[in-house]
Motif scaffolding. Structure first.
Motif, PDB file in Angstrom:
ATOM      1  N   GLY A  32      43.024  39.170  42.944  1.00  0.00           N
ATOM      2  CA  GLY A  32      44.209  37.822  42.749  1.00  0.00           C
ATOM      3  C   GLY A  32      43.360  36.820  42.844  1.00  0.00           C
ATOM      4  N   HIS A  33      43.310  36.245  41.458  1.00  0.00           N
ATOM      5  CA  HIS A  33      42.235  35.105  41.332  1.00  0.00           C
ATOM      6  C   HIS A  33      43.159  33.772  41.580  1.00  0.00           C
ATOM      7  CE1 HIS A  33      39.883  31.822  38.892  1.00  0.00           C
ATOM      8  NE2 HIS A  33      38.836  32.410  40.090  1.00  0.00           N
ATOM      9  N   VAL A  34      43.038  32.991  42.581  1.00  0.00           N
ATOM     10  CA  VAL A  34      43.783  31.769  43.013  1.00  0.00           C
ATOM     11  C   VAL A  34      43.954  30.640  41.822  1.00  0.00           C
ATOM     12  CG1 VAL A  34      44.356  30.056  44.773  1.00  0.00           C
ATOM     13  CG2 VAL A  34      43.817  32.433  45.597  1.00  0.00           C
ATOM     14  N   PRO A  35      42.636  30.145  41.613  1.00  0.00           N
ATOM     15  CA  PRO A  35      42.666  29.055  40.505  1.00  0.00           C
ATOM     16  C   PRO A  35      43.079  29.350  39.304  1.00  0.00           C
ATOM     17  CG  PRO A  35      40.518  29.189  41.676  1.00  0.00           C
ATOM     18  CD  PRO A  35      41.338  30.588  42.067  1.00  0.00           C
ATOM     19  N   SER A  36      43.189  30.571  38.726  1.00  0.00           N
ATOM     20  CA  SER A  36      43.742  30.797  37.308  1.00  0.00           C
ATOM     21  C   SER A  36      45.090  31.558  37.480  1.00  0.00           C
ATOM     22  CB  SER A  36      43.005  31.616  36.702  1.00  0.00           C
ATOM     23  OG  SER A  36      42.917  32.969  37.204  1.00  0.00           O
ATOM     24  N   ALA A  37      45.737  31.777  38.811  1.00  0.00           N
ATOM     25  CA  ALA A  37      46.617  32.632  39.172  1.00  0.00           C
ATOM     26  C   ALA A  37      46.959  33.880  38.231  1.00  0.00           C
ATOM     27  CB  ALA A  37      48.101  31.584  39.007  1.00  0.00           C
ATOM     28  N   ALA A  38      45.755  34.454  38.376  1.00  0.00           N
ATOM     29  CA  ALA A  38      45.291  35.656  37.528  1.00  0.00           C
ATOM     30  C   ALA A  38      45.305  36.760  38.489  1.00  0.00           C
ATOM     31  CB  ALA A  38      44.480  35.613  36.270  1.00  0.00           C
ATOM     32  N   LEU A  39      45.606  38.299  37.641  1.00  0.00           N
ATOM     33  CA  LEU A  39      45.126  39.239  38.118  1.00  0.00           C
ATOM     34  C   LEU A  39      44.092  39.882  37.316  1.00  0.00           C
ATOM     35  CD1 LEU A  39      46.212  41.431  40.119  1.00  0.00           C
ATOM     36  CD2 LEU A  39      47.823  42.484  38.614  1.00  0.00           C
ATOM     37  N   ILE A  40      42.966  40.235  38.141  1.00  0.00           N
ATOM     38  CA  ILE A  40      41.597  40.623  37.594  1.00  0.00           C
ATOM     39  C   ILE A  40      41.138  42.263  37.792  1.00  0.00           C
ATOM     40  CG2 ILE A  40      39.297  40.251  37.071  1.00  0.00           C
ATOM     41  CD1 ILE A  40      40.194  37.080  37.685  1.00  0.00           C
ATOM     42  N   GLY A  41      40.778  42.830  36.872  1.00  0.00           N
ATOM     43  CA  GLY A  41      40.471  44.094  37.269  1.00  0.00           C
ATOM     44  C   GLY A  41      38.809  44.116  37.387  1.00  0.00           C
ATOM     45  N   ILE A  42      38.301  44.683  38.527  1.00  0.00           N
ATOM     46  CA  ILE A  42      36.922  44.657  38.691  1.00  0.00           C
ATOM     47  C   ILE A  42      36.413  46.148  38.833  1.00  0.00           C
ATOM     48  CG2 ILE A  42      34.756  44.134  40.333  1.00  0.00           C
ATOM     49  CD1 ILE A  42      36.687  41.643  40.962  1.00  0.00           C
ATOM     50  N   GLU A  43      35.197  46.676  37.854  1.00  0.00           N
ATOM     51  CA  GLU A  43      34.842  47.972  38.068  1.00  0.00           C
ATOM     52  C   GLU A  43      33.340  47.716  38.087  1.00  0.00           C
ATOM     53  OE1 GLU A  43      34.734  51.936  37.730  1.00  0.00           O
ATOM     54  OE2 GLU A  43      36.314  50.860  38.018  1.00  0.00           O
ATOM     55  N   PRO A  44      32.941  47.920  39.450  1.00  0.00           N
ATOM     56  CA  PRO A  44      31.286  48.008  39.757  1.00  0.00           C
ATOM     57  C   PRO A  44      31.158  49.534  39.276  1.00  0.00           C
ATOM     58  CG  PRO A  44      32.595  47.394  41.735  1.00  0.00           C
ATOM     59  CD  PRO A  44      33.759  47.976  40.665  1.00  0.00           C
ATOM     60  N   HIS A  45      30.209  49.525  38.436  1.00  0.00           N
ATOM     61  CA  HIS A  45      29.822  51.119  37.808  1.00  0.00           C
ATOM     62  C   HIS A  45      28.304  51.011  37.199  1.00  0.00           C
ATOM     63  CE1 HIS A  45      31.575  54.640  36.421  1.00  0.00           C
ATOM     64  NE2 HIS A  45      30.792  54.627  35.463  1.00  0.00           N
ATOM     65  N   SER A  46      27.718  52.222  37.307  1.00  0.00           N
ATOM     66  CA  SER A  46      26.292  52.011  36.824  1.00  0.00           C
ATOM     67  C   SER A  46      26.471  51.848  35.230  1.00  0.00           C
ATOM     68  CB  SER A  46      25.607  53.400  37.193  1.00  0.00           C
ATOM     69  OG  SER A  46      26.579  54.635  36.404  1.00  0.00           O
ATOM     70  N   ALA A  47      25.489  50.918  34.971  1.00  0.00           N
ATOM     71  CA  ALA A  47      25.616  50.223  33.410  1.00  0.00           C
ATOM     72  C   ALA A  47      24.517  50.917  32.764  1.00  0.00           C
ATOM     73  CB  ALA A  47      25.262  48.791  33.629  1.00  0.00           C
TER      74      ALA A  47
END
Length: 155
Positions: free
Chosen positions: A56-71
């Motif tokens: 949950g990103h407070v400044p934008s009031a947005a829900l964000i998906g984060i995927e750490p993964h080999s690139a």
């Protein structure tokens, strides 16, 4: 017997330390809460791809998906499938009108896309932004504008 719980934490507490370190220190306090989506959806979906985190990103009031993964070029299809599966898996869990504002892929090591432009274009066409090795403020949605209230102002 397994305990059914939601792996939700305050701030970035649900992220493993190496994954938290992939988020620029200057913006870490901008997240109200985090969910280990992979762990939360694992039971009964062990053979399916699962996205790693929602935050949950407070400044934008947005829900964000984060995927750490080999690139690497070979992982582009996997990350696209993880997002596609997450959209299906989350249908019954998100309240009406809620959505994920951004789906961000953060490299968990070296970046080896050949060619880079083709991989990035394919990701963008599938609603995913590749941010490189570190999530920065520029990768996040813009802060919400606050409407000025006339209450309490002097006449």
């Amino acid at each position: 017997m397994s305990k059914k719980s939601t792996p939700m934490e305050d701030g970035l507490g649900a992220l493993l330390k190496p994954d938290r370190d992939r988020i620029d220190a200057a913006i870490r306090d901008d997240f109200a809460d985090s969910l280990d989506l992979d762990a939360g959806l694992r039971e009964g979906r062990e053979g399916e791809h699962r996205w790693d985190y929602l935050v949950g990103h407070v400044p934008s009031a947005a829900l964000i998906g984060i995927e750490p993964h080999s690139a690497t070029t070979g992982e582009v299809r996997t990350v696209i499938e993880k997002r596609r599966q997450a959209l299906v898996q989350l249908r019954e869990h998100l309240v009406d009108g809620a959505s994920i504002a951004r789906w961000l892929w953060v490299a968990s090591g070296d970046v080896d896309f050949v060619p880079l432009e083709k991989a990035v274009l394919r990701l963008n066409q599938n609603g995913i932004t590749f941010v490189g090795r570190k999530l920065l403020a520029k990768d996040l949605p813009a802060p919400q504008k606050r409407s000025a209230s006339k209450k309490g102002q002097a006449k």
